[in-house]
Scaffold this motif. Structure first.
Motif, PDB file in Angstrom:
ATOM      1  N   GLN A  32     -29.906  42.817 -22.505  1.00 47.72           N
ATOM      2  CA  GLN A  32     -29.815  41.483 -22.738  1.00 47.72           C
ATOM      3  C   GLN A  32     -29.307  40.752 -21.348  1.00 47.72           C
ATOM      4  O   GLN A  32     -30.110  39.948 -20.953  1.00 47.72           O
ATOM      5  CB  GLN A  32     -28.874  41.132 -23.812  1.00 47.72           C
ATOM      6  N   ARG A  35     -32.079  40.805 -18.868  1.00 43.11           N
ATOM      7  CA  ARG A  35     -33.407  39.825 -19.249  1.00 43.11           C
ATOM      8  C   ARG A  35     -32.813  38.315 -18.796  1.00 43.11           C
ATOM      9  O   ARG A  35     -33.906  37.698 -18.597  1.00 43.11           O
ATOM     10  CB  ARG A  35     -33.525  40.207 -20.824  1.00 43.11           C
ATOM     11  N   ILE A  36     -31.622  38.122 -19.304  1.00 41.72           N
ATOM     12  CA  ILE A  36     -31.139  36.792 -19.012  1.00 41.72           C
ATOM     13  C   ILE A  36     -31.231  36.460 -17.418  1.00 41.72           C
ATOM     14  O   ILE A  36     -31.756  35.385 -17.133  1.00 41.72           O
ATOM     15  CB  ILE A  36     -29.594  36.369 -19.756  1.00 41.72           C
ATOM     16  N   PHE A  56     -23.155  39.637 -21.734  1.00 44.69           N
ATOM     17  CA  PHE A  56     -23.381  39.333 -23.126  1.00 44.69           C
ATOM     18  C   PHE A  56     -22.468  40.195 -24.038  1.00 44.69           C
ATOM     19  O   PHE A  56     -22.334  41.214 -24.129  1.00 44.69           O
ATOM     20  CB  PHE A  56     -24.645  39.264 -23.475  1.00 44.69           C
ATOM     21  N   ARG A  62     -20.662  37.422 -29.333  1.00 41.83           N
ATOM     22  CA  ARG A  62     -21.677  36.393 -29.338  1.00 41.83           C
ATOM     23  C   ARG A  62     -21.408  35.176 -28.297  1.00 41.83           C
ATOM     24  O   ARG A  62     -22.096  34.234 -28.040  1.00 41.83           O
ATOM     25  CB  ARG A  62     -22.117  35.589 -30.380  1.00 41.83           C
ATOM     26  N   LEU A  64     -22.266  34.443 -24.120  1.00 40.22           N
ATOM     27  CA  LEU A  64     -23.060  34.853 -22.935  1.00 40.22           C
ATOM     28  C   LEU A  64     -22.253  33.975 -21.844  1.00 40.22           C
ATOM     29  O   LEU A  64     -22.060  32.985 -21.835  1.00 40.22           O
ATOM     30  CB  LEU A  64     -24.514  34.303 -23.049  1.00 40.22           C
ATOM     31  N   LEU A  91     -32.476  28.030 -21.667  1.00 42.25           N
ATOM     32  CA  LEU A  91     -32.270  29.055 -22.662  1.00 42.25           C
ATOM     33  C   LEU A  91     -32.731  28.260 -24.105  1.00 42.25           C
ATOM     34  O   LEU A  91     -32.950  29.215 -24.738  1.00 42.25           O
ATOM     35  CB  LEU A  91     -30.877  29.385 -22.660  1.00 42.25           C
ATOM     36  N   ASP A  95     -35.164  30.498 -25.646  1.00 43.63           N
ATOM     37  CA  ASP A  95     -34.828  31.257 -26.920  1.00 43.63           C
ATOM     38  C   ASP A  95     -34.658  32.871 -26.624  1.00 43.63           C
ATOM     39  O   ASP A  95     -35.119  33.384 -27.604  1.00 43.63           O
ATOM     40  CB  ASP A  95     -35.504  30.781 -27.949  1.00 43.63           C
ATOM     41  N   PRO A  96     -34.148  33.342 -25.686  1.00 41.40           N
ATOM     42  CA  PRO A  96     -34.171  34.827 -25.420  1.00 41.40           C
ATOM     43  C   PRO A  96     -32.871  35.410 -26.220  1.00 41.40           C
ATOM     44  O   PRO A  96     -33.105  36.830 -26.495  1.00 41.40           O
ATOM     45  CB  PRO A  96     -33.540  34.916 -24.161  1.00 41.40           C
ATOM     46  N   ILE A  97     -32.277  35.006 -26.807  1.00 42.24           N
ATOM     47  CA  ILE A  97     -30.980  35.605 -27.858  1.00 42.24           C
ATOM     48  C   ILE A  97     -31.206  34.843 -29.123  1.00 42.24           C
ATOM     49  O   ILE A  97     -31.040  33.891 -29.514  1.00 42.24           O
ATOM     50  CB  ILE A  97     -29.747  35.101 -27.294  1.00 42.24           C
ATOM     51  N   TYR A 101     -25.161  31.617 -30.197  1.00 41.80           N
ATOM     52  CA  TYR A 101     -24.422  32.216 -29.250  1.00 41.80           C
ATOM     53  C   TYR A 101     -23.324  31.267 -28.684  1.00 41.80           C
ATOM     54  O   TYR A 101     -24.282  30.041 -28.507  1.00 41.80           O
ATOM     55  CB  TYR A 101     -25.038  33.184 -28.603  1.00 41.80           C
TER      56      TYR A 101
END
Length: 204
Positions: A32, A35-36, A56, A62, A64, A91, A95-97, A101
């Motif tokens: 994660q 990717r972020i 993360f 939860r 970041l 983000l 919406d990667p997570i 969070y």
């Protein structure tokens, strides 16, 4: 034959380009965080900042955390707020997570993480702790005065058997799993001096 030579040249050029890509494994670990980082890094740089580290799952699992600063090593409360607005918007769109969070934007702080070659050069002369992902001569943890960065290696003082004084050794940057400055009076005093020269900054 000419075609083969051209292909070979392209292969060499591609390999050289890959070799010159910056090593960011300490900035963002696989998964994660990676990717972020890949998602937001270009936007962060365009806004005039640099990402120091992405993590993360902190605190409640939860959170970041994106640690950042300007190229000169400073960051203000207003800067953190600006980055928070920028990254929140980005983000929200990407919406990667999954799920809810918490986004935390912070400065590196005084006993900062060292994640880029220039960090080791910038803080040469100060004490640091390093942990390698693989042992060298049976040892994974090192602590000593930094002497900069050269030829892909972190230079640090280390006691070696047979020498009365600590010797400067090189540790491969690619094997460094974690590195940070050691909090002491010298570091605090130097951090305050740098803040005075560049303007007020915020601790983590």
């Amino acid at each position: 034959m000419a075609g083969l030579k051209a292909d070979e040249g392209m292969t060499v050029a591609a390999a050289a380009s890959k070799a010159e890509a910056p090593d960011t494994h300490l900035i963002a670990a696989a998964g994660q965080p990676r990717r972020i980082f890949e998602l937001v890094n270009a936007s962060v740089e365009a806004a005039g900042f640099e990402i120091v580290r992405v993590r993360f799952g902190l605190h409640d699992g939860r959170t970041l955390q994106i640690m950042a600063e300007r190229p000169d090593g400073t960051i203000t409360v207003a800067d953190c707020e600006e980055l928070s607005r920028l990254l929140s918007a980005l983000l929200d769109v990407e919406d990667p997570i999954p799920g809810e969070y918490n986004l935390e934007i912070s400065s590196p702080g005084i006993d900062r993480a060292l994640t880029r070659p220039k960090d080791f050069a910038r803080w040469a002369g100060f004490e640091a702790k390093l942990e390698l992902s693989e042992p060298i001569d049976g040892r994974k943890r090192f602590r000593g005065i930094l002497h900069g960065f050269e030829d892909g290696e972190v230079l640090i003082e280390h006691e070696i058997e047979g020498f009365a004084e600590p010797q400067v050794i090189g540790l491969p940057f690619r094997l460094v799993g974690e590195a940070k400055l050691v909090m002491n009076d010298d570091l605090i005093n130097e951090s305050l001096k740098r803040q005075d020269r560049k303007g007020p900054t915020d601790g983590e």
